[in-house]
Design an enzyme around this catalytic site. Structure first.
Site, short mmCIF file in Angstrom:
data_model
loop_
_atom_site.label_atom_id
_atom_site.label_comp_id
_atom_site.label_asym_id
_atom_site.label_seq_id
_atom_site.Cartn_x
_atom_site.Cartn_y
_atom_site.Cartn_z
N GLU A 1 39.34 29.50 40.40
CA GLU A 1 40.33 30.20 41.25
C GLU A 1 39.88 31.62 41.60
O GLU A 1 40.69 32.43 42.04
CB GLU A 1 41.72 30.14 40.61
N TRP A 2 38.58 31.89 41.41
CA TRP A 2 37.90 33.09 41.92
C TRP A 2 38.33 34.38 41.24
O TRP A 2 38.08 35.46 41.75
CB TRP A 2 38.08 33.23 43.44
N GLY A 3 38.99 34.29 40.09
CA GLY A 3 39.41 35.49 39.37
C GLY A 3 40.60 36.18 39.98
O GLY A 3 40.95 37.30 39.59
N GLU A 4 41.29 35.53 40.92
CA GLU A 4 42.38 36.19 41.64
C GLU A 4 43.57 36.52 40.74
O GLU A 4 44.24 37.53 40.93
CB GLU A 4 42.86 35.30 42.79
N ASP B 1 38.74 23.78 42.60
CA ASP B 1 38.75 24.96 43.46
C ASP B 1 40.19 25.40 43.77
O ASP B 1 41.15 24.86 43.24
CB ASP B 1 37.95 24.67 44.74
N ASP C 1 32.67 34.31 45.39
CA ASP C 1 31.41 33.55 45.44
C ASP C 1 30.18 34.45 45.37
O ASP C 1 30.13 35.51 45.99
CB ASP C 1 31.33 32.75 46.73
#
Length: 680
Positions: free
Chosen positions: A216-219, A183, A238
């Site tokens: 990494e949430w696509g950041e 994460d 999410d």
């Protein structure tokens, strides 16, 4: 974005540095043989593997506990062992599900004196290695979670791996871990690529094959750089168990097809199938589109309490075969006009999978052709419906009337044996399924032969709820339907006076024979909406019944703000300090529909981001008149005062109120339709 229990909010547009933010999962899997089709050159299953570890040559399949348990007490050793047992007993292992993954909250809050991680003794009294040994004894694999930061995403702040990468990786390997979800919380501002590269090297140094999931949430656009580091990477924030969330994530992931392939996959987050926030139709769409996108299939529901319908969706071998095709192509968008999506996926055997996906709130005809899907010219094709499990022949047309929020999933191939299958027929409904109780509505149905062979002795029947009147005004049968010809039937349908407003089921059924004499029966469900015409003069829309409502978080609230979770948890509608007594509180992405009956002229409102989220939130408002956008605002933020919006809806049967996320993600996007009125 909603704040989950035990975690603070995470967003895909605000980079979180040193703050606690929400973390979620990624997935794991195994290959399922594809449905036999015409031969094609066999490609090496390792072609395109990029991470260097030779793993995840098809999208990972498995389970992760987070969506069903978060950090609640039921996440423990007994649950994980129980899921492993269910994988074997219910045939999920046979279907290709392989990984049983632990998410956050498995560890003690502090490392031991040697700097090592330890399992929470209450949740996992026998330790992680014992759990891994049990999972392995079932022929399955174990996954684990940590963060590329000083602490994980849980609000307690469990130990993260930043600065401990090599030690933690070796510890995971020693325990027998087969999959790591890594994460992005509490990352101290260290460059993402640097942090994720260090863990890649640490995993490689252990010598153990461990699938590496970058979360990494696509950041930082990992689809542009992570293929050399990990086996999969999250492309979005999410997911949550709602239609709006699933749809938003799907739309963000679809354009990234070029980045995916064997060993390196786009990850639009785990499956919500079975968690209860969507209908079974919507869950079938979720599963279909994740499979067409070659996404990891990681079950996020508690299988110990799953319904038969949930198992039926998750166990569909033909759909799983689409996801697990060794060619590893992610599906691409062929068209998306008016919420009618056509997505095509190339398969290793030369066939094509075509998803006809209906984003809208009413049944829609969606069509394409075998040629548009990428197949060569042929006299005819076979088309396999992967949910109905039927095979037909087609002259090249691929069409279906798709229920609201539904998906028809077809596998199409050139096949010399096409004539041995019955012709495909398309069932369609023309006319508005909106009707007022006690008044007769006129509908027209068509049964069209899409096949190369004729449909013989074709007939149509329309059924409605008990007590409704259904009468045909034209022929309901024909001796033969040649290719491209249709049986058209006009109907009068009347809902009894006093029928309550709401949604009711209609079913169109066609029966016919193939030239060889085989009897065929095909049905399509439709939804009729019993509505009440607005009162002369109009009034506040929040006082009228809604035709449909989809909302990003929580329900659409009447005369209060969104609140995000349970019904009635909102506050007075407040924009820029100004309080409004009437209106709707929504959360992007949102769409609310009302029946106008062709009798109204204008819709007006004061709109903006509700004050309850402080300085956060940015949205845009749209008013639609039937299928036409009649008014829209620019992007509005919490720093802006309420704006006036007005739309001409003259003659519209349906008025649709839409709120988008302003193009930058859904974090804290609480939107108010204040002083919302319709004039009739």
């Amino acid at each position: 974005m909603r704040q989950l229990p035990g975690r603070t909010t995470r967003t895909s547009r605000h980079r979180v540095i040193g703050a606690l933010t929400a973390g979620l999962l990624c997935a794991a899997g195994a290959t399922v043989p594809a449905v036999a089709q015409s031969p094609a050159p066999v490609l090496s299953p390792t072609a395109g593997a990029r991470a260097g570890n030779g793993l995840a040559l098809t999208p990972p399949m498995g389970f992760n506990n987070w969506n069903s348990t978060h950090c609640r007490a039921e996440f423990n050793e007994a649950m994980i062992k129980g899921i492993a047992d269910i994988f074997v007993e219910k045939g999920l292992k046979e279907a290709g599900y392989e990984f049983v993954n632990l998410d956050d909250c498995w560890a003690k809050p502090q490392r031991n004196a040697d700097g090592k991680l330890e399992a929470d003794p209450v949740r996992f009294p026998n330790g992680i290695k014992a759990v891994a040994d049990y999972v392995h004894s079932k022929g399955l694999k174990l996954g684990i979670y940590t963060s590329a930061g000083t602490k994980t995403c849980d609000s307690v702040g469990l130990p993260g791996a930043l600065g401990h990468e090599y030690s933690d990786a070796q510890q995971f390997a020693d325990w027998g871990v087969d999959y790591l979800k890594y994460d992005n919380c509490n990352n101290q501002g260290v460059d993402a690529k640097e942090r994720y590269t260090t863990m890649r090297d640490a995993l490689a140094a252990t010598g153990r094959p461990i699938v590496y999931s970058i979360c990494e949430w696509g950041e930082n656009k990992p689809w542009e750089w992570a293929a050399d580091l990990g086996n999969l990477w999250r492309t979005t924030g999410d997911i949550n168990d709602s239609w709006s969330s699933m749809l938003s994530i799907m739309k963000q992931n679809l354009p990234l097809a070029a980045a995916a392939g064997p060993g390196h996959w786009n990850d639009p987050d785990m499956l919500e199938v079975g968690n209860g926030g969507m209908t079974d139709t919507e869950y079938r769409t979720h599963f279909s589109m994740w499979s067409v996108m070659a996404a990891p299939l990681l079950i996020g529901s508690d299988l110990r309490t799953a319904t038969p319908e949930t198992y039926e969706i998750l166990s569909n071998h033909e759909v799983i075969a689409v996801d697990q095709d060794p060619l590893g192509k992610q599906g691409v968008v062929l068209s998306s006009d008016g919420g009618r999506w056509v997505v095509g996926k190339e398969m290793q055997d030369g066939s094509r999978v075509v998803a006809l996906f209906n984003e809208t709130g009413s049944a829609q005809r969606i069509s394409t052709t075998a040629a548009a899907a990428g197949l060569p010219q042929a006299d005819a094709y076979t088309v396999r419906d992967l949910w109905a499990h039927t095979t037909r022949n087609t002259a090249g047309g691929l069409s279906a009337t798709v229920p609201a929020h539904g998906t028809v999933l077809l596998r199409v191939a050139t096949d010399s044996h096409w004539a041995s299958y019955p012709p495909a027929v398309e069932l369609a409904l023309d006319g508005s399924p909106l009707m007022e109780a006690g008044r007769t509505a006129r509908l027209t149905t068509t049964v069209t032969d899409l096949g190369r062979t004729p449909a013989v002795k074709a007939s149509a029947a329309l059924t409605a709820p008990s007590g409704w009147q259904v009468r045909a005004d034209s022929a309901t049968s024909t001796a033969t339907l040649p290719t491209g010809r249709a049986l058209t039937t006009r109907w009068r349908v009347t809902a009894p006076a006093g029928t309550a407003t709401g949604t009711y089921d209609l079913t169109l059924t066609a029966q016919y024979r193939s030239p060889s004499g085989k009897e065929v029966r095909s049905s399509v469900p439709f939804q009729a909406h019993v509505v009440v015409a607005p009162t002369p003069g109009g009034g506040y829309l929040s006082d009228l019944p809604q035709l449909s409502a989809a909302n990003g978080y929580g329900p659409v609230e009447k005369d209060t703000s969104n609140g995000e979770s349970a019904a009635g948890d909102g506050k007075p509608l407040t924009i820029g300090g100004e309080v409004y007594a009437k209106g709707l509180g929504v959360h992007a992405a949102s769409a609310v529909e009302y029946y106008a009956g062709g009798a109204c002229s204008t819709v007006t409102a004061r709109v903006g981001v509700d004050d309850e989220k402080g300085a956060k939130g940015s949205v845009a408002f749209e008013i639609w008149s039937d299928g036409t956008k009649a008014a829209s605002t620019g992007v509005l933020t919490n720093a802006m005062a309420a704006q006036s919006v007005s739309a001409d809806v003259s003659g519209a049967q349906v008025v649709r109120l839409v709120v988008t996320d302003g193009g930058d993600g859904v974090d804290s996007d609480h939107a108010d339709w204040a002083d919302l009125r319709i004039t009739c």
